[in-house]
Design an enzyme around this catalytic site. Sequence first.
Site, PDB file in Angstrom:
ATOM      1  N   GLU A  69       0.844  -1.201   0.000  1.00  0.00           N
ATOM      2  CA  GLU A  69       0.000   0.000   0.000  1.00  0.00           C
ATOM      3  C   GLU A  69       0.878   1.250   0.000  1.00  0.00           C
ATOM      4  O   GLU A  69       0.565   2.243  -0.668  1.00  0.00           O
ATOM      5  CB  GLU A  69      -0.935   0.000   1.204  1.00  0.00           C
ATOM      6  CG  GLU A  69      -1.982   1.084   1.161  1.00  0.00           C
ATOM      7  CD  GLU A  69      -2.997   0.907   0.044  1.00  0.00           C
ATOM      8  OE1 GLU A  69      -3.129   1.852  -0.780  1.00  0.00           O
ATOM      9  OE2 GLU A  69      -3.665  -0.140  -0.009  1.00  0.00           O
ATOM     10  N   GLU A  76       1.446   6.242  -7.191  1.00  0.00           N
ATOM     11  CA  GLU A  76       0.411   7.214  -7.547  1.00  0.00           C
ATOM     12  C   GLU A  76       0.946   8.638  -7.480  1.00  0.00           C
ATOM     13  O   GLU A  76       0.657   9.454  -8.364  1.00  0.00           O
ATOM     14  CB  GLU A  76      -0.804   7.057  -6.640  1.00  0.00           C
ATOM     15  CG  GLU A  76      -1.598   5.804  -6.930  1.00  0.00           C
ATOM     16  CD  GLU A  76      -2.840   5.668  -6.062  1.00  0.00           C
ATOM     17  OE1 GLU A  76      -3.040   6.500  -5.148  1.00  0.00           O
ATOM     18  OE2 GLU A  76      -3.605   4.732  -6.298  1.00  0.00           O
TER      19      GLU A  76
END
Length: 128
Positions: A69, A76
């Site tokens: 994560e 991102e």
Amino acid sequence: MRSDGSALNPRRWWRSAGFAWTGVRHAYRSQANFRIEVWAGAAALALAAALRVPLAPVALACALVLALELVNTAVEAVVDLTSPDPHPLARVAKDAAAGAVLVAAAGALVVGLVTLAPPLWRWVTGTG
């Protein structure tokens, strides 16, 4: 970038660890999925401890999900920085990083089911 000494230098290690914890704190504050995964992992570890099952597989599965994560968050951010306008390759990068988290989460679910479900079932049914 110039290195400021040996990797074994405690001051350098603490400085690097500080940068890493800054990243973890940022992800916790800004990413709802990371917060959910942190608390789900804490619950899974607490349940494993309460059921007296091996903690290692549960801890490793939780760590893998959280680590991926964090990588997803980094991917991102870099994609958004380098490609502010929609681009097919930017979408591929983001989707693949999210897919890595999904695969790890599915694996962690399997680890949780295999490790926790049998003793939990025995506890619930009173057959243990």
